[in-house]
Design a protein around this motif. Sequence first.
Motif, PDB file in Angstrom:
ATOM      1  N   UNK A   1      59.183  29.368  65.485  1.00 41.04           N
ATOM      2  CA  UNK A   1      58.658  28.012  65.498  1.00 41.04           C
ATOM      3  C   UNK A   1      57.280  27.956  64.865  1.00 41.04           C
ATOM      4  N   UNK A   2      56.603  29.058  64.837  1.00 45.14           N
ATOM      5  CA  UNK A   2      55.291  29.077  64.207  1.00 45.14           C
ATOM      6  C   UNK A   2      55.400  28.943  62.691  1.00 45.14           C
ATOM      7  N   UNK A   3      56.603  28.578  62.213  1.00 37.92           N
ATOM      8  CA  UNK A   3      56.775  28.219  60.808  1.00 37.92           C
ATOM      9  C   UNK A   3      55.918  27.003  60.495  1.00 37.92           C
ATOM     10  N   UNK A   4      55.360  26.411  61.533  1.00 37.97           N
ATOM     11  CA  UNK A   4      54.441  25.292  61.327  1.00 37.97           C
ATOM     12  C   UNK A   4      53.269  25.715  60.457  1.00 37.97           C
ATOM     13  N   UNK A   5      53.068  27.016  60.315  1.00 37.72           N
ATOM     14  CA  UNK A   5      51.988  27.522  59.480  1.00 37.72           C
ATOM     15  C   UNK A   5      52.485  27.917  58.091  1.00 37.72           C
ATOM     16  N   UNK A   6      53.728  27.629  57.779  1.00 34.86           N
ATOM     17  CA  UNK A   6      54.302  27.981  56.488  1.00 34.86           C
ATOM     18  C   UNK A   6      53.462  27.372  55.371  1.00 34.86           C
ATOM     19  N   UNK A   7      53.269  28.084  54.273  1.00 29.48           N
ATOM     20  CA  UNK A   7      52.480  27.527  53.169  1.00 29.48           C
ATOM     21  C   UNK A   7      53.156  26.340  52.468  1.00 29.48           C
ATOM     22  N   UNK A   8      54.457  26.204  52.619  1.00 31.61           N
ATOM     23  CA  UNK A   8      55.172  25.112  51.956  1.00 31.61           C
ATOM     24  C   UNK A   8      55.206  23.877  52.863  1.00 31.61           C
ATOM     25  N   UNK A   9      54.704  22.725  52.378  1.00 36.59           N
ATOM     26  CA  UNK A   9      54.689  21.525  53.221  1.00 36.59           C
ATOM     27  C   UNK A   9      56.080  21.050  53.625  1.00 36.59           C
ATOM     28  N   UNK A  10      57.077  21.302  52.794  1.00 37.88           N
ATOM     29  CA  UNK A  10      58.443  20.908  53.143  1.00 37.88           C
ATOM     30  C   UNK A  10      58.985  21.676  54.329  1.00 37.88           C
ATOM     31  N   UNK A  11      58.598  22.937  54.442  1.00 36.33           N
ATOM     32  CA  UNK A  11      59.031  23.754  55.585  1.00 36.33           C
ATOM     33  C   UNK A  11      58.328  23.270  56.844  1.00 36.33           C
ATOM     34  N   UNK A  12      57.024  22.995  56.733  1.00 32.23           N
ATOM     35  CA  UNK A  12      56.292  22.504  57.898  1.00 32.23           C
ATOM     36  C   UNK A  12      56.860  21.170  58.365  1.00 32.23           C
ATOM     37  N   UNK A  13      57.185  20.292  57.425  1.00 34.00           N
ATOM     38  CA  UNK A  13      57.761  18.993  57.795  1.00 34.00           C
ATOM     39  C   UNK A  13      59.115  19.175  58.476  1.00 34.00           C
ATOM     40  N   UNK A  14      59.948  20.042  57.937  1.00 37.97           N
ATOM     41  CA  UNK A  14      61.269  20.277  58.530  1.00 37.97           C
ATOM     42  C   UNK A  14      61.145  20.856  59.938  1.00 37.97           C
ATOM     43  N   UNK A  15      60.134  21.694  60.158  1.00 39.42           N
ATOM     44  CA  UNK A  15      59.956  22.330  61.470  1.00 39.42           C
ATOM     45  C   UNK A  15      59.520  21.341  62.536  1.00 39.42           C
ATOM     46  N   UNK A  16      58.978  20.201  62.126  1.00 43.85           N
ATOM     47  CA  UNK A  16      58.468  19.229  63.107  1.00 43.85           C
ATOM     48  C   UNK A  16      59.256  17.932  63.137  1.00 43.85           C
ATOM     49  N   UNK A  17      60.265  17.814  62.301  1.00 39.77           N
ATOM     50  CA  UNK A  17      61.028  16.569  62.223  1.00 39.77           C
ATOM     51  C   UNK A  17      61.736  16.242  63.529  1.00 39.77           C
ATOM     52  N   UNK A  18      62.261  17.244  64.189  1.00 37.50           N
ATOM     53  CA  UNK A  18      62.987  17.042  65.440  1.00 37.50           C
ATOM     54  C   UNK A  18      62.060  17.285  66.626  1.00 37.50           C
ATOM     55  N   UNK A  19      62.303  16.569  67.698  1.00 39.31           N
ATOM     56  CA  UNK A  19      61.487  16.739  68.896  1.00 39.31           C
ATOM     57  C   UNK A  19      61.708  18.102  69.547  1.00 39.31           C
ATOM     58  N   UNK A  20      62.905  18.625  69.408  1.00 39.77           N
ATOM     59  CA  UNK A  20      63.213  19.932  69.987  1.00 39.77           C
ATOM     60  C   UNK A  20      63.303  20.952  68.869  1.00 39.77           C
ATOM     61  N   UNK A  21      62.627  22.056  68.891  1.00 40.04           N
ATOM     62  CA  UNK A  21      61.931  22.635  70.015  1.00 40.04           C
ATOM     63  C   UNK A  21      60.503  22.130  70.200  1.00 40.04           C
ATOM     64  N   UNK A  22      60.029  21.300  69.333  1.00 43.30           N
ATOM     65  CA  UNK A  22      58.700  20.738  69.517  1.00 43.30           C
ATOM     66  C   UNK A  22      57.602  21.604  68.938  1.00 43.30           C
ATOM     67  N   UNK A  23      56.405  21.145  69.125  1.00 43.00           N
ATOM     68  CA  UNK A  23      55.226  21.840  68.618  1.00 43.00           C
ATOM     69  C   UNK A  23      54.679  22.729  69.730  1.00 43.00           C
ATOM     70  N   UNK A  24      54.415  23.998  69.416  1.00 42.75           N
ATOM     71  CA  UNK A  24      53.850  24.882  70.439  1.00 42.75           C
ATOM     72  C   UNK A  24      52.479  24.388  70.907  1.00 42.75           C
ATOM     73  N   UNK A  25      52.185  24.620  72.171  1.00 42.57           N
ATOM     74  CA  UNK A  25      50.875  24.259  72.701  1.00 42.57           C
ATOM     75  C   UNK A  25      49.783  24.870  71.827  1.00 42.57           C
TER      76      UNK A  25
END
Length: 168
Positions: free
Chosen positions: A71-95
Amino acid sequence: MRRRIAEHPDPAIHDAYADFVRTMVERGVPMSVEDLVEAYDRVPTELAAASDPRVRAMVAATWRDRPITVQLALTDPDPGVRAAATRSEHPGVPDGHYERCLADPAVQANIARRLALTSDQFARLLATGGEAVLHAVAGNPHLTADMVTYLQGGQQGSAGSRVAAAGL
């Protein structure tokens, strides 16, 4: 049937499904993580680290029960990957990642749509002026009464005017 196709001597037949899945990934058409595993013959954690950002984005969008390390793909250098990782509520954003996500133009609308915003976060998001962000904030079910009043134009301000002009 799949076994018969996989065992077929003609490569055009036994590789057809994997080729189809790869083509769908290239075009951004959602495919399940199981389809990706079968087509690429790699486990999901390996696919999440693939060199192709389209594959990483598809894994981020479809692997809903991914572990926190993935889930820490939220730090991916590609904005499309970061957007895809946060599009759905589950699993959500880590604290501990909310502030960084709210500051990231690639994902801030995804987060603003469902996070219980503080007054400061609300003001910063409205200040972006981005239409997608304004729509996301306006649709957030956790807004306070003051925030809703502001969005409805009950208080003076350019953000309230932009939201009102956008028909929200």
